[in-house]
Write an enzyme that holds these catalytic residues in place. Structure first.
Site: not given
Length: 383
Positions: A71, A73, A103, A135-136, A163, A356
């Protein structure tokens, strides 16, 4: 770590693709990069064209290819204490720092960096690159791309979702479903509670019911479950309502989620919740007919069920030389690929422990390990 991999990681990290922003600058760069190598890519935009998925095929349009999925984003950096600019790659002490390094822009960047090697390898079976948006915030983008891929590509042998798994083989992840419940009450002075309906107090009862359902799951959890925690979780994340201390609240809403273990149906919990709402409504409406409880499903992504003997698992075991497997509690797009009929696993560089976080990073040895895996894949599909 190859210089090209580092350069492409730096390039992708440099695009601010926080989910509330467009990802089109990154997508157009990738599209141009691939076009410069003679590779055509296809876009699957969202409704207003502000975001897009991209997929591309390197090698022949033949059966048995492998999808490398990531992903584009990333999560916000707001309020985080970064030591450096999160959108500028910084190398220090064997690590690459920047938002998305773990990530999960590094996986996609490494795959892109190796496209020239894929082209030179005379692949007998193709490698398909698949980059998604949003995705997030709920895995919103990938399903539209997956639908197109199923229709337009030859049958795929395996999907590897990159991932951050520290290059371990992840066979399963939980399903994740996001919901919003809005309670409408009836405002009166708080001294006249018999004439009003407090939306805040009703919402509190509903939040407690959500907690009670999770407590039941915890009490009967299977100790042999590989998930941590080993049961379906239900959680209220935010709650907002009310005007003042002395006014019975007219409105209150809360956001909650359901994260299911393999074999558990999220709708069972939703239906129990709705049935409990129905028991509260008659008393509310007896005071004020306009009272209501409305629950919306905001997003949902199925879990990834384990396929220990599946083509994807066997492939990644062979490429990594590792026989161990694990599962993760977070959600991802892997379950969506599996739902479409693709054999799917998760395996990618970096650790979810850094995802994150402020000062997010990926260890350079993880980049090298991913390069090694993808070069092994190229050799395998060229044989």
């Amino acid at each position: 770590m190859d210089k090209t991999s580092r350069d492409v990681i730096a390039r992708l990290v440099g695009f601010d693709t926080v989910s509330r922003h467009s990802n089109m600058a990154l997508i157009e760069w990738v599209r141009g990069y691939l076009a410069g190598l003679g590779v055509e890519s296809r876009l699957v935009p969202n409704e207003d064209g502000s975001k897009a998925n991209l997929y591309a095929t390197i090698g022949p349009m033949a059966e048995g290819g492998v999808v490398l999925s990531g992903h584009t984003d990333v999560v916000p950096v707001d309020g985080q204490a970064w030591d450096t600019d999160p959108f500028t790659l910084v190398e220090r002490d064997g690590k690459l720092y920047g938002r998305g390094t773990a990530d999960m822009k590094s996986f996609s960047a490494i795959a892109l960096a190796l496209v020239p090697e894929m082209l030179a390898a005379n692949l007998k079976r193709p490698i398909h690159l698949a980059l998604s948006y949003d995705e997030e915030v709920g895995c919103f983008g990938a399903p539209f791309m997956i639908q197109r891929m199923v229709k337009e590509l030859p049958p795929v042998g395996a999907v590897i979702v990159g991932e951050p798994t520290s290059m371990g083989v992840v066979l399963a992840h939980k399903g994740c479903y996001a919901l919003r419940t809005t309670v409408t009450g009836h405002e009166v002075h708080s001294s006249q509670v018999n004439r009003g309906v407090s939306a805040v107090m009703v919402a509190a009862r509903l939040a407690t019911f959500v907690a009670d359902m999770m407590a039941e799951n915890k009490a009967k959890a299977d100790p042999a479950s590989p998930f941590d925690p080993p049961y379906t979780t239900l959680h209220v994340g935010t709650i907002n309502g009310g005007t003042a201390l002395n006014i019975m609240a007219k409105r209150c809403d809360f956001l909650w989620d359901i994260r299911t273990v393999t074999g558990d149906d999220w709708k069972t919990y939703l239906n129990r919740f709705l049935a409990f709402c129905d028991t509260l409504l008659p008393e509310m409406k007896a005071i004020a007919p306009e009272c209501s409880i409305v629950t919306e499903v905001l997003a949902g992504a199925p879990g990834l069920a384990p396929e220990p003997q599946g083509r994807a698992a066997q492939l990644v075991h062979a490429l990594t030389g590792r026989n161990d497997t694990t599962v993760v509690a977070y959600g991802a797009e892997a379950g969506q690929f599996q739902e479409a009929g693709y054999s799917t696993v998760m395996c990618g560089p970096g650790s979810i422990d850094q995802a994150h976080q402020a000062n997010e990073f990926i260890a350079i040895d993880q980049v090298t390990a991913c390069e090694r895996l993808l070069r092994g894949l190229i050799a395998r599909l060229s044989a």
